[in-house]
Design a protein around this motif. Structure first.
Motif, short mmCIF file in Angstrom:
data_model
loop_
_atom_site.label_atom_id
_atom_site.label_comp_id
_atom_site.label_asym_id
_atom_site.label_seq_id
_atom_site.Cartn_x
_atom_site.Cartn_y
_atom_site.Cartn_z
N LEU A 34 0.82 -1.21 0.00
CA LEU A 34 0.00 0.00 0.00
C LEU A 34 0.86 1.26 0.00
CD1 LEU A 34 -3.00 -0.82 2.38
CD2 LEU A 34 -2.75 -1.20 -0.08
N GLU A 35 2.00 1.22 0.66
CA GLU A 35 2.92 2.36 0.61
C GLU A 35 3.45 2.57 -0.80
OE1 GLU A 35 4.74 2.23 5.18
OE2 GLU A 35 5.69 1.07 3.58
N MET A 36 3.65 1.47 -1.51
CA MET A 36 4.08 1.59 -2.90
C MET A 36 3.00 2.28 -3.74
SD MET A 36 3.52 0.12 -6.10
CE MET A 36 2.76 -1.46 -5.71
N LEU A 37 1.72 1.93 -3.48
CA LEU A 37 0.63 2.60 -4.19
C LEU A 37 0.53 4.07 -3.78
CD1 LEU A 37 -2.22 -0.11 -4.14
CD2 LEU A 37 -0.72 0.54 -6.04
N ASP A 38 0.86 4.37 -2.53
CA ASP A 38 0.91 5.78 -2.09
C ASP A 38 1.96 6.55 -2.89
OD1 ASP A 38 -1.05 5.43 -0.14
OD2 ASP A 38 0.40 5.01 1.45
N ILE A 39 3.11 5.93 -3.08
CA ILE A 39 4.19 6.56 -3.84
C ILE A 39 3.74 6.80 -5.28
CG2 ILE A 39 6.52 6.21 -4.78
CD1 ILE A 39 7.14 4.65 -2.16
N LEU A 40 3.07 5.80 -5.87
CA LEU A 40 2.55 5.95 -7.22
C LEU A 40 1.58 7.12 -7.29
CD1 LEU A 40 1.90 5.06 -10.15
CD2 LEU A 40 0.17 3.52 -9.18
N ASN A 41 0.64 7.18 -6.35
CA ASN A 41 -0.35 8.25 -6.37
C ASN A 41 0.28 9.62 -6.16
OD1 ASN A 41 -2.60 6.75 -6.99
ND2 ASN A 41 -3.25 6.47 -4.87
N ASN A 42 1.31 9.68 -5.32
CA ASN A 42 2.01 10.95 -5.12
C ASN A 42 2.65 11.42 -6.43
OD1 ASN A 42 3.20 13.02 -3.22
ND2 ASN A 42 5.10 12.11 -3.96
N ASN A 43 3.23 10.46 -7.15
CA ASN A 43 3.82 10.79 -8.46
C ASN A 43 2.76 11.27 -9.44
OD1 ASN A 43 6.28 9.96 -7.43
ND2 ASN A 43 6.21 7.95 -8.39
N LEU A 44 1.61 10.58 -9.46
CA LEU A 44 0.54 10.94 -10.38
C LEU A 44 -0.02 12.32 -10.08
CD1 LEU A 44 -1.44 7.55 -10.63
CD2 LEU A 44 0.07 8.56 -12.35
N ILE A 45 -0.17 12.63 -8.81
CA ILE A 45 -0.69 13.95 -8.42
C ILE A 45 0.27 15.05 -8.86
CG2 ILE A 45 -1.19 15.43 -6.43
CD1 ILE A 45 -2.30 12.88 -5.04
N HIS A 46 1.56 14.81 -8.66
CA HIS A 46 2.56 15.80 -9.07
C HIS A 46 2.61 15.96 -10.59
CE1 HIS A 46 4.04 15.62 -4.90
NE2 HIS A 46 4.58 16.81 -5.17
N GLU A 47 2.18 14.92 -11.30
CA GLU A 47 2.13 15.00 -12.76
C GLU A 47 0.80 15.56 -13.26
OE1 GLU A 47 2.85 11.04 -14.07
OE2 GLU A 47 4.89 10.95 -13.23
N GLY A 48 -0.10 15.91 -12.31
CA GLY A 48 -1.40 16.45 -12.68
C GLY A 48 -2.37 15.40 -13.17
N LYS A 49 -2.15 14.15 -12.77
CA LYS A 49 -3.01 13.06 -13.21
C LYS A 49 -3.88 12.55 -12.06
CE LYS A 49 0.40 11.50 -16.64
NZ LYS A 49 1.28 10.37 -17.08
N GLU A 50 -4.93 11.83 -12.43
CA GLU A 50 -5.86 11.28 -11.45
C GLU A 50 -5.21 10.12 -10.68
OE1 GLU A 50 -9.72 10.77 -9.60
OE2 GLU A 50 -8.94 12.35 -10.89
N PRO A 51 -5.16 10.20 -9.33
CA PRO A 51 -4.57 9.09 -8.56
C PRO A 51 -5.45 7.84 -8.63
CG PRO A 51 -5.59 10.69 -7.09
CD PRO A 51 -5.62 11.30 -8.47
N VAL A 52 -4.86 6.71 -8.31
CA VAL A 52 -5.59 5.44 -8.31
C VAL A 52 -6.37 5.31 -7.00
CG1 VAL A 52 -5.37 2.92 -8.38
CG2 VAL A 52 -3.84 4.35 -9.77
N ALA A 53 -7.67 5.03 -7.11
CA ALA A 53 -8.50 4.86 -5.92
C ALA A 53 -8.37 3.42 -5.42
CB ALA A 53 -9.95 5.17 -6.23
N PHE A 54 -8.04 3.28 -4.14
CA PHE A 54 -7.98 1.94 -3.52
C PHE A 54 -8.38 2.06 -2.07
CE2 PHE A 54 -3.77 3.76 -2.91
CZ PHE A 54 -3.39 3.38 -1.63
N ASP A 55 -8.91 0.97 -1.52
CA ASP A 55 -9.39 0.95 -0.13
C ASP A 55 -8.24 0.68 0.85
OD1 ASP A 55 -12.05 1.60 0.27
OD2 ASP A 55 -12.78 -0.36 -0.37
N HIS A 56 -8.27 1.36 1.98
CA HIS A 56 -7.31 1.07 3.06
C HIS A 56 -7.82 1.75 4.33
CE1 HIS A 56 -5.48 5.17 3.05
NE2 HIS A 56 -5.85 5.15 1.78
#
Length: 247
Positions: A34-56
């Motif tokens: 899940l931390e890896m997915l957090d890192i991915l979403n942080n990258n996507l947000i900084h790129e101006g893209k929609e983050p991946v929605a996941f439950d936690h």
């Protein structure tokens, strides 16, 4: 460690979904999934893209919210573990990891990797409760319960309702979940008061919600993060048949 992530993206329940590919780099082997997915979403947000929605939620293997199919396995490549307890050292450096939501007709996709698991809540509302008063802890402890029965009840009560059993079952059956809830109460005197009504009501609600039938393949037990035994399904069947004979 570097990975290619093949992730299911779906805007909402009515939209058609598809897999999209993402790259993540310099991930520590000790990073949780899940931390890896957090890192991915942080990258996507900084790129101006929609983050991946996941439950936690708890990220401690308790709540069951982290419901993901990873490389075709519920919760990923470890047994008796939830997704949040999986670490990236479980995967080969450079691997392509496929991440999907639960695949079950009773768990419709809300967005991306998030599914609606309220069907389990409805099953619990149908009968997964005790209506008799147990009063305070000293009062409850005054009722003697055999150690074997107490242990079996607690083993069943370990179910976190994550949905991995239904998502793994080829029939989409919720029998292991229902059986665990019935067993956790059937082995206790407080739960026997309405035992017959409980079994009938929960099985009826399970069928109503569109879950499939159990054919005892054992896949649910193999993928359950709490190692709930399919022996509880046998107890559910006995409880259900006994209730039917009482009608």
């Amino acid at each position: 460690m570097n990975f290619t992530l093949k992730i299911w993206r779906q805007k909402d329940a009515k939209s058609k979904g598809a897999f999209e590919y993402y790259k993540v780099s310099d991930i520590s082997a000790d990073t949780s999934f899940l931390e890896m997915l957090d890192i991915l979403n942080n990258n996507l947000i900084h790129e101006g893209k929609e983050p991946v929605a996941f439950d936690h939620d708890c990220r401690e293997g308790i709540c069951g919210m982290c419901s993901l199919h990873i490389d075709g396995q519920a919760h990923g490549p470890s047994q008796a573990a939830t997704t949040c307890q999986i670490y990236m050292r479980k995967f080969k450096d450079g691997a392509t990891i496929t991440i999907e939501p639960w695949r079950s007709a009773a768990f419709p996709v809300i967005k991306d990797l998030v599914v609606n698991r309220s069907a389990y809540d409805q099953i619990l509302q149908a009968g997964g409760f005790v209506s008799v008063r147990t009063n305070s802890v000293p009062d409850a402890n005054a009722i003697p319960i055999a150690k074997a029965d107490a242990d079996e009840s607690m083993d069943a009560a370990a179910c976190i309702g994550c949905g991995a059993c239904a998502a793994t079952c080829k029939n989409g059956s919720a029998m292991l979940f229902v059986a665990a809830r019935v067993s956790s109460l059937a082995k206790l005197p407080q739960g026997r008061v309405e035992g017959a009504r409980r079994a009938k009501a929960m099985v009826a609600k399970m069928d109503e919600l569109g879950f499939g039938n159990c054919t005892n393949t054992g896949a649910c037990q193999a993928e359950c993060p709490k190692s709930i035994s399919i022996a509880h399904i046998a107890r559910l069947n006995r409880e259900f048949l006994a209730a039917k004979f009482e009608d």
